[in-house]
Design a protein around this motif. Structure first.
Motif, PDB file in Angstrom:
ATOM      1  N   ARG A 287      43.246  38.040  44.984  1.00 23.18           N
ATOM      2  CA  ARG A 287      43.507  37.408  44.004  1.00 23.18           C
ATOM      3  C   ARG A 287      43.370  35.726  44.719  1.00 23.18           C
ATOM      4  O   ARG A 287      42.871  34.920  43.848  1.00 23.18           O
ATOM      5  CB  ARG A 287      45.148  37.337  43.851  1.00 23.18           C
ATOM      6  N   GLY A 288      43.550  35.473  45.894  1.00 20.32           N
ATOM      7  CA  GLY A 288      43.324  34.422  46.508  1.00 20.32           C
ATOM      8  C   GLY A 288      41.812  33.908  46.537  1.00 20.32           C
ATOM      9  O   GLY A 288      41.486  32.920  46.564  1.00 20.32           O
ATOM     10  N   LEU A 289      40.991  34.895  46.734  1.00 21.76           N
ATOM     11  CA  LEU A 289      39.531  34.435  46.807  1.00 21.76           C
ATOM     12  C   LEU A 289      39.144  34.266  45.527  1.00 21.76           C
ATOM     13  O   LEU A 289      38.344  33.251  45.200  1.00 21.76           O
ATOM     14  CB  LEU A 289      38.774  35.892  47.293  1.00 21.76           C
ATOM     15  N   ALA A 290      39.577  34.928  44.514  1.00 27.91           N
ATOM     16  CA  ALA A 290      39.173  34.525  43.227  1.00 27.91           C
ATOM     17  C   ALA A 290      39.645  33.276  42.688  1.00 27.91           C
ATOM     18  O   ALA A 290      39.091  32.589  41.987  1.00 27.91           O
ATOM     19  CB  ALA A 290      39.756  35.564  42.149  1.00 27.91           C
ATOM     20  N   GLU A 291      40.846  32.879  43.177  1.00 34.40           N
ATOM     21  CA  GLU A 291      41.499  31.629  42.835  1.00 34.40           C
ATOM     22  C   GLU A 291      40.576  30.432  43.390  1.00 34.40           C
ATOM     23  O   GLU A 291      40.784  29.337  42.957  1.00 34.40           O
ATOM     24  CB  GLU A 291      42.861  31.431  43.038  1.00 34.40           C
ATOM     25  N   ALA A 292      40.294  30.453  44.477  1.00 34.34           N
ATOM     26  CA  ALA A 292      39.351  29.717  45.469  1.00 34.34           C
ATOM     27  C   ALA A 292      37.885  29.516  44.973  1.00 34.34           C
ATOM     28  O   ALA A 292      37.207  28.439  45.265  1.00 34.34           O
ATOM     29  CB  ALA A 292      39.253  30.097  46.890  1.00 34.34           C
ATOM     30  N   ASP A 293      37.526  30.483  44.279  1.00 36.09           N
ATOM     31  CA  ASP A 293      35.985  30.463  43.634  1.00 36.09           C
ATOM     32  C   ASP A 293      36.081  30.920  42.182  1.00 36.09           C
ATOM     33  O   ASP A 293      35.531  32.038  41.788  1.00 36.09           O
ATOM     34  CB  ASP A 293      35.178  31.224  44.293  1.00 36.09           C
ATOM     35  N   PRO A 294      36.478  30.096  41.387  1.00 38.11           N
ATOM     36  CA  PRO A 294      36.662  30.501  40.033  1.00 38.11           C
ATOM     37  C   PRO A 294      35.396  30.939  39.111  1.00 38.11           C
ATOM     38  O   PRO A 294      35.305  31.357  38.148  1.00 38.11           O
ATOM     39  CB  PRO A 294      37.582  29.473  39.194  1.00 38.11           C
TER      40      PRO A 294
END
Length: 209
Positions: free
Chosen positions: A174-181
């Protein structure tokens, strides 16, 4: 001149439906006349498949976190050099069941090694190759666990880790996706395979010819 290939990676926790959705996407792309290569990590080449066996059925007491990360990176380096980059150069679409973001979430996040260590290994081993789009399949923990149990398969060394570990994996993803939308498409994995597939097609519409 050959049109550039596209690289789509499916990510998510255990039971998210990555294999099913990868197959449905490949079928849809082939119906459009595109050449599609389906592959997986760890694996995809003879060398990487040999390493896969070491990772999922480890000898002795299993690998310490650093050794596990190195083995994943080694398998990926072989996979990228011998399969993925040549296919992309031929103008093919590559659909991969897991890629480097799994290492970032599992070994880097849940395993405590940190993102910098994993991305440094990837930069060295695979020249930092990134997918054109990462499809992150997400769903309720209980629903995914039920789906996994319904398969009736014995858990491998990573699937069989405690629920706390897999929650940490989900948090890391989730954190990876939020950092690279722009790089990630977060897809609700709960529902019929056809409904989930439709969400995925919509999420990659900008990449289609």
């Amino acid at each position: 001149m050959t049109a550039p290939g596209r690289f789509i990676a499916f990510e998510g926790g255990e039971g998210a439906g990555k294999s099913t959705q990868g197959r449905l996407l490949a079928e849809a792309l082939r119906a459009r006349g595109l050449t599609v290569l389906m592959t997986r990590e760890p694996g995809g080449t003879p060398g990487a498949e040999a390493i896969r066996n070491l990772l999922l059925s480890p000898p002795g007491e299993g690998w310490p976190p650093q050794a596990e990360a190195l083995l994943f990176a080694a398998a990926r380096a072989d996979h990228v050099a011998h399969l993925i980059r040549p296919a992309l150069a031929r103008g093919e679409w590559v659909i991969c069941d897991r890629f480097v973001d799994s290492s970032r979430a599992y070994q880097g996040g849940a395993g405590g090694l940190g993102d910098d260590a994993i991305t440094a290994l990837h930069a060295f081993g695979s020249d930092g190759l990134r997918p054109d789009r990462v499809i992150l399949l997400e769903g309720d923990e209980a629903a995914l666990a039920s789906r996994l149990a319904a398969r009736g398969e014995a858990a491998d060394a990573i699937e069989g880790r405690p629920a706390k570990y897999h929650r940490a994996v989900a948090t890391a993803f989730r954190g990876l996706a939020e950092a690279d939308p722009q790089g990630f498409a977060r897809i609700d994995a709960i529902g019929s395979p056809e409904d989930v597939h439709a969400r995925i097609l919509a999420a990659i519409a900008d990449l289609l010819p």
